[in-house]
Design an enzyme around this catalytic site. Sequence first.
Site, PDB file in Angstrom:
ATOM      1  N   GLU A  79       0.962  -1.089  -0.052  1.00  0.00           N
ATOM      2  CA  GLU A  79      -0.124  -0.044  -0.123  1.00  0.00           C
ATOM      3  C   GLU A  79       0.700   1.128   0.155  1.00  0.00           C
ATOM      4  OE1 GLU A  79      -0.582  -2.641   1.896  1.00  0.00           O
ATOM      5  OE2 GLU A  79      -2.646  -3.387   1.724  1.00  0.00           O
ATOM      6  N   PHE A  89     -11.216  -7.603  13.926  1.00  0.00           N
ATOM      7  CA  PHE A  89     -10.224  -7.941  13.114  1.00  0.00           C
ATOM      8  C   PHE A  89      -9.787  -6.792  11.978  1.00  0.00           C
ATOM      9  CE2 PHE A  89      -8.876 -10.280   9.018  1.00  0.00           C
ATOM     10  CZ  PHE A  89      -7.612 -10.611   9.567  1.00  0.00           C
ATOM     11  N   GLN A  90      -8.481  -6.538  11.892  1.00  0.00           N
ATOM     12  CA  GLN A  90      -8.318  -5.511  10.764  1.00  0.00           C
ATOM     13  C   GLN A  90      -8.817  -4.341  11.026  1.00  0.00           C
ATOM     14  OE1 GLN A  90      -8.110  -7.299   6.708  1.00  0.00           O
ATOM     15  NE2 GLN A  90      -6.228  -7.854   7.130  1.00  0.00           N
ATOM     16  N   LYS A 125     -17.389  -1.108   5.758  1.00  0.00           N
ATOM     17  CA  LYS A 125     -17.862  -2.155   5.003  1.00  0.00           C
ATOM     18  C   LYS A 125     -19.380  -2.244   4.729  1.00  0.00           C
ATOM     19  CE  LYS A 125     -17.000  -6.922   3.740  1.00  0.00           C
ATOM     20  NZ  LYS A 125     -16.305  -8.290   3.984  1.00  0.00           N
ATOM     21  N   MET A 136      24.067   9.496   3.401  1.00  0.00           N
ATOM     22  CA  MET A 136      23.804  10.635   4.286  1.00  0.00           C
ATOM     23  C   MET A 136      24.076  10.583   5.348  1.00  0.00           C
ATOM     24  SD  MET A 136      23.446  14.046   3.635  1.00  0.00           S
ATOM     25  CE  MET A 136      22.808  14.724   2.295  1.00  0.00           C
TER      26      MET A 136
END
Lengths: 95, 578
Positions: free
Chosen positions: B50, B112-113, B162, B477
């Site tokens: 993502e 969940f999630q 959802k 760097m």
Amino acid sequence: MAQHTLEVLVENSPGVLARVAGLFARRAYNIERLSVGPTANPTISQMDIVVNLEGHALEQVIAQLDKLINVISIEEILPNKAAPAVHDTQPDYQN
Amino acid sequence: MSQMTGASSLVASLEAAGVDVMFGIPGGAILPAYDPIFSSSIRHILVRHEQGAGHAATGYAQVTGRVGVCIATSGPGATNLVTPLADAAMDSVPVVAITGQVPSVAIGTDAFQEADIRGITMPFAKHNYLITNPADIPRAIAEAFHIASTGRPGPVLVDIAKDALQAMTDFNYSPSVNLPGYKPKLIPDNQSIIDAAALITQSSKPVFYVGGGVIKANASRELLELAQLLGAPVVTTLMARGAFPDSHPLNLGMPGMHGTVAAVTALQKADLLITLGARFDDRVTGKLSTFAVNAKVIHADVDPAEIGKNRFADVAVLGDLKNTISALIPALKNALGKNQPDLTPWLNQMNSLRASYPLGYDKPSDGSLSPQYVIERLGKISGPEAIFAAGVGQHQMWASQFVSYENPRTWLNSGGLGTMGYAVPAAMGAKVGAPDTTVWAIDGDGCFQMTNQELVTCALNNIPIKVAIINNESLGMVRQWQTLFYEGRYSNTSLESKRVPNFPMLAEAMGCVGLSCEREEDVDATIEKAMGINDQPVVIDFRVHRDAMVWPMVAAGASNDDIKIARETAPDWDSQEL
């Protein structure tokens, strides 16, 4: 340092208090007192925020608050009989 | 008005908002939306992470000027978007992120999630939404695109439960929005323009301090006219490279921590900063109390909160920069007609500095490849129309310094957040937005190992970007700072990337052409070979010298007056008349 009261009209939408409180926290400004209440318009709430800020810092907090999409207007309530506030817009390091 | 699911309403709204491409990955909570996406006119590019979707949306937006769109599921899908959205916020990029959320009854139950992505993105997103009622979807999408793309652009997240995607709703999309708290001021006040013009004519040492806002406002042409009208020097910040042609005699280059001596000194010694869409970032100002102490400031920006944030503005001009500069040109013509300051001595001083301290580098004495040389050749061979996206670190600074940018929207990088891993996915998004243009990712070996999985996406979706890995087998760097400030104690900066991984093999494994180059005499031929491959992504492993450093440098927290052109070497100020 004088206390200043900001009268903030916000959209009455979920999360708006978190947006305002979070802005003060992440920009490291302290809230002295905060009250939230309804207005005659049910879609708009009013927050009265008392801050211990002035000058550049006060200008910045107003400008940053105004960037929140849910913030409709910000008015600084001046204490009775006081002369209109003249904001010192010089950043602190230049003072 | 027609009945459809919330998911169909979402996709129809995105189509109505003009979306032609989006980058994303499906998952449980967003799954209902992926069904109508399957038959939509919108091209969906299935990324591998993502974060890649977010940076690709940014790259697409930076190149096209349009809103970039990314889409992910709830929980980890959404949290993986946090870095690119924070990145887009810092660099003012218009991005809309769509995320699925667990069903509304499950919100707040640690389902969940489940992750409170609205809460997580609240501190930096320009705005965000949590939608639980399908009827709100079209309005939220219209507002999100309006907010992301107007005023000071930025990322907007729309999180949709959802069950709101699954429920039936009436589709009713209107592009007009009603946002009483959001009315960006685009037309500058006439008085502020007159004041700015007057201040300019009183200045004998003015500098145009140009930031990324000029590119966002598509105001490069206007800037060119304004700069030539006054004939004052121009400096272009890291975010503004390309806003003003590098080849123009008035362009002194980039100011800031790794800026040119001329650009840094122009700001320091100016009596007026004509600030256009820049924000006095600490990487430009150095120690703020010593920055441009004798300068008055005109600050033109579309964001009122930037005015006076870091530096007091003598004249603030609030408005869209295209409008602002367009208004300033006639006002300045008028003011110059009454009082034409002589800028010749000032210009001579700056030109003398530029001639005395050009950007340069020493080639390694052991004959190994110089990273700056590679980047310089990439720029020369690819030409001024090519687009370059950089990661973050030494290679980013060299890509800003040694590629000549002539056009806006040809230089993409993570300026504000400094996101390592930006280059490959941003280049992917850029190539989708500009498919006929050569797009190079100039990446470090550290950055490349953070997000190279998107090369699979590029290979499978006919997105033939080119990647130049500036492989110094180090977090270069950080290593430079360890050399300069930590007595050469190289704690955890050696990546050993000349041993593992084998970058050309890794590239080949991901469906790209993998090339390697470690001798100066092979650089041009290798770049030209890559330029000839346009049906596949190409990765070149440029194995460069490890100890090259980025100069000039103003140490963090130091004054710009203490700029060094090499280690412990300051410019010879006594020979300059300033």
